[in-house]
Design a protein around this motif. Structure first.
Motif, PDB file in Angstrom:
ATOM      1  N   GLY A  79      31.485  35.336  41.436  1.00 15.27           N
ATOM      2  CA  GLY A  79      32.360  36.487  41.269  1.00 15.27           C
ATOM      3  C   GLY A  79      33.408  36.295  40.199  1.00 15.27           C
ATOM      4  N   ARG A  80      34.017  37.434  39.840  1.00 14.65           N
ATOM      5  CA  ARG A  80      35.113  37.470  38.882  1.00 14.65           C
ATOM      6  C   ARG A  80      36.170  38.412  39.442  1.00 14.65           C
ATOM      7  NH1 ARG A  80      32.160  37.578  32.920  1.00 14.65           N
ATOM      8  NH2 ARG A  80      30.471  36.112  33.462  1.00 14.65           N
ATOM      9  N   GLU A  81      37.208  37.860  40.000  1.00 11.62           N
ATOM     10  CA  GLU A  81      38.245  38.671  40.622  1.00 11.62           C
ATOM     11  C   GLU A  81      39.242  39.175  39.562  1.00 11.62           C
ATOM     12  OE1 GLU A  81      38.314  39.531  43.712  1.00 11.62           O
ATOM     13  OE2 GLU A  81      36.802  38.186  44.577  1.00 11.62           O
ATOM     14  N   ASP A  82      39.703  40.402  39.742  1.00 17.68           N
ATOM     15  CA  ASP A  82      40.700  40.988  38.841  1.00 17.68           C
ATOM     16  C   ASP A  82      42.033  41.049  39.582  1.00 17.68           C
ATOM     17  OD1 ASP A  82      42.076  42.289  36.865  1.00 17.68           O
ATOM     18  OD2 ASP A  82      41.030  44.206  37.097  1.00 17.68           O
ATOM     19  N   TRP A  83      42.624  39.897  39.796  1.00 13.95           N
ATOM     20  CA  TRP A  83      43.839  39.822  40.593  1.00 13.95           C
ATOM     21  C   TRP A  83      45.063  40.394  39.881  1.00 13.95           C
ATOM     22  CZ3 TRP A  83      41.638  34.456  41.648  1.00 13.95           C
ATOM     23  CH2 TRP A  83      40.886  34.466  42.832  1.00 13.95           C
ATOM     24  N   GLN A  84      44.946  40.666  38.597  1.00 12.14           N
ATOM     25  CA  GLN A  84      46.051  41.327  37.903  1.00 12.14           C
ATOM     26  C   GLN A  84      45.822  42.829  37.832  1.00 12.14           C
ATOM     27  OE1 GLN A  84      48.060  38.984  34.959  1.00 12.14           O
ATOM     28  NE2 GLN A  84      48.300  40.733  33.600  1.00 12.14           N
ATOM     29  N   ALA A  85      44.644  43.276  38.271  1.00  7.82           N
ATOM     30  CA  ALA A  85      44.303  44.701  38.319  1.00  7.82           C
ATOM     31  C   ALA A  85      44.445  45.385  36.968  1.00  7.82           C
ATOM     32  CB  ALA A  85      45.163  45.425  39.364  1.00  7.82           C
ATOM     33  N   ASN A  86      44.065  44.657  35.893  1.00  5.06           N
ATOM     34  CA  ASN A  86      44.138  45.261  34.561  1.00  5.06           C
ATOM     35  C   ASN A  86      42.974  44.851  33.668  1.00  5.06           C
ATOM     36  OD1 ASN A  86      44.724  42.601  34.015  1.00  5.06           O
ATOM     37  ND2 ASN A  86      46.694  42.990  33.019  1.00  5.06           N
ATOM     38  N   GLY A  87      41.961  44.215  34.249  1.00  7.43           N
ATOM     39  CA  GLY A  87      40.771  43.872  33.496  1.00  7.43           C
ATOM     40  C   GLY A  87      40.839  42.587  32.703  1.00  7.43           C
ATOM     41  N   GLN A 125      53.932  41.372  37.542  1.00 12.26           N
ATOM     42  CA  GLN A 125      52.475  41.223  37.535  1.00 12.26           C
ATOM     43  C   GLN A 125      52.063  39.852  38.056  1.00 12.26           C
ATOM     44  OE1 GLN A 125      51.546  42.030  33.424  1.00 12.26           O
ATOM     45  NE2 GLN A 125      51.326  44.232  33.759  1.00 12.26           N
ATOM     46  N   LYS A 126      52.841  38.821  37.692  1.00 12.00           N
ATOM     47  CA  LYS A 126      52.537  37.474  38.176  1.00 12.00           C
ATOM     48  C   LYS A 126      52.664  37.406  39.692  1.00 12.00           C
ATOM     49  CE  LYS A 126      53.840  32.629  37.387  1.00 12.00           C
ATOM     50  NZ  LYS A 126      54.706  31.721  36.596  1.00 12.00           N
ATOM     51  N   LEU A 127      53.736  37.971  40.235  1.00 13.56           N
ATOM     52  CA  LEU A 127      53.931  37.944  41.681  1.00 13.56           C
ATOM     53  C   LEU A 127      52.852  38.752  42.395  1.00 13.56           C
ATOM     54  CD1 LEU A 127      57.813  38.337  41.855  1.00 13.56           C
ATOM     55  CD2 LEU A 127      56.475  36.226  41.997  1.00 13.56           C
ATOM     56  N   ASP A 128      52.457  39.881  41.816  1.00 13.43           N
ATOM     57  CA  ASP A 128      51.394  40.691  42.418  1.00 13.43           C
ATOM     58  C   ASP A 128      50.052  39.965  42.376  1.00 13.43           C
ATOM     59  OD1 ASP A 128      53.268  42.661  42.873  1.00 13.43           O
ATOM     60  OD2 ASP A 128      52.701  43.865  41.119  1.00 13.43           O
ATOM     61  N   PHE A 129      49.811  39.259  41.286  1.00 17.42           N
ATOM     62  CA  PHE A 129      48.597  38.448  41.149  1.00 17.42           C
ATOM     63  C   PHE A 129      48.526  37.427  42.287  1.00 17.42           C
ATOM     64  CE2 PHE A 129      45.895  35.127  39.503  1.00 17.42           C
ATOM     65  CZ  PHE A 129      45.081  35.686  38.527  1.00 17.42           C
ATOM     66  N   LEU A 130      49.637  36.740  42.511  1.00 15.69           N
ATOM     67  CA  LEU A 130      49.695  35.742  43.581  1.00 15.69           C
ATOM     68  C   LEU A 130      49.484  36.377  44.956  1.00 15.69           C
ATOM     69  CD1 LEU A 130      52.683  33.714  42.171  1.00 15.69           C
ATOM     70  CD2 LEU A 130      50.403  32.768  42.586  1.00 15.69           C
ATOM     71  N   GLU A 131      50.017  37.565  45.140  1.00 18.47           N
ATOM     72  CA  GLU A 131      49.840  38.255  46.422  1.00 18.47           C
ATOM     73  C   GLU A 131      48.368  38.614  46.642  1.00 18.47           C
ATOM     74  OE1 GLU A 131      50.537  39.935  50.071  1.00 18.47           O
ATOM     75  OE2 GLU A 131      51.839  38.647  48.876  1.00 18.47           O
ATOM     76  N   ARG A 132      47.699  39.085  45.608  1.00  9.63           N
ATOM     77  CA  ARG A 132      46.277  39.415  45.743  1.00  9.63           C
ATOM     78  C   ARG A 132      45.449  38.157  45.988  1.00  9.63           C
ATOM     79  NH1 ARG A 132      47.728  42.802  41.090  1.00  9.63           N
ATOM     80  NH2 ARG A 132      47.992  44.945  41.832  1.00  9.63           N
TER      81      ARG A 132
END
Length: 261
Positions: A79-87, A125-132
């Motif tokens: 898989g390839r997760e988009d944890w920053q939700a921006n591609g 964005q960094k904090l949201d990435f970590l949350e995801r």
């Protein structure tokens, strides 16, 4: 034993000679790269194939970010997760076939210069990435090794000056707390500190802007974390600091951990 390495290479094409030197010298079975900074069709596959690393999983984009896994051992991409939700290309996962091991390679965003979500969207964005990532970790039910450039130095001894860096992105309390939640979500074991216990020096990054060897102003930004059952198989961990002294180096150095096969 199999050995797995991780390295933020800061442009794989620019530093292809350093990568070849590292692989020839250290001979890990698997190498995870971050910040490859190239599209997938421009990844320099020929050199890896020539050295026996014919199994690859590459998630790239033009000029920025990008991660890759190259291996002597057969892989299956998972898989390839988009944890920053921006591609952005910041994650690729594989299964190392025949070794009961899943490997996830991640490049967490640096987060800009100002540690404030409102003033600096990159920090948010960094904090949201970590949350995801934390939510993903909660659902893991397989033996996993999580490696890469986390862009956070969590412990006081993971930086050259704890007090001076408390308000500097990569060592702020809010980032350390977010990383702690990620660690707890899967009971991740920090292999760098399992094998090189705090407060032993264990830096992996030095800024290009300081004369790093004289001042040793390092930070431990790169990590290898394991599921408890994988951590129990780990048989040693080291960092290859000499690469930081090679010509035209990355600002990061490689980490290598060995595991019972």
């Amino acid at each position: 034993m199999i050995e797995i390495a991780t390295w933020n290479i800061n442009s794989v094409r620019l530093r292809i000679d350093q990568v070849e030197r590292f692989l020839t010298q250290e001979k890990p079975d698997v190498l995870c790269l971050q910040e490859i900074k190239c599209a997938e069709n421009l990844f320099p596959r020929e050199m890896f194939e020539r050295l026996g690393y014919g199994h690859m999983a590459v998630s790239g984009q033009k000029g920025y970010h990008g991660v890759a896994i190259v291996s002597r051992l057969p892989l299956r991409e998972t898989g390839r997760e988009d944890w920053q939700a921006n591609g952005e290309a910041r994650h690729v996962g594989v299964e190392i076939l025949g070794h009961d091991l899943f490997l996830d390679n991640v490049y967490i965003p640096a987060g800009g210069d100002v540690p404030d979500r409102e003033a600096n969207p990159k920090f948010g964005q960094k904090l949201d990435f970590l949350e995801r990532m934390t939510r993903w970790s909660e659902g893991l039910d397989r033996p996993t090794l999580l490696v890469g450039d986390f862009n956070i130095a969590p412990l006081e001894c993971d930086v050259y000056d704890h007090k001076a860096l408390l308000k500097v992105v990569s060592h702020t309390p809010v980032e350390v707390e977010a990383l702690g939640r990620l660690a707890a979500a899967h009971d991740w074991v920090d292999l760098g500190r399992k094998h090189i216990p705090a407060p032993e020096r264990n830096y992996s990054w030095w800024s290009y802007r300081s004369y790093w060897r004289a001042k040793d102003q390092g930070r431990r930004l790169d990590h290898m974390w394991a599921s408890p059952e994988v951590a129990a198989r780990s048989q040693g961990h080291r960092f290859v600091e000499e690469t930081r002294r090679w010509e035209q180096p990355s600002d990061h150095i490689p980490l290598i951990t060995g595991f019972a096969a």
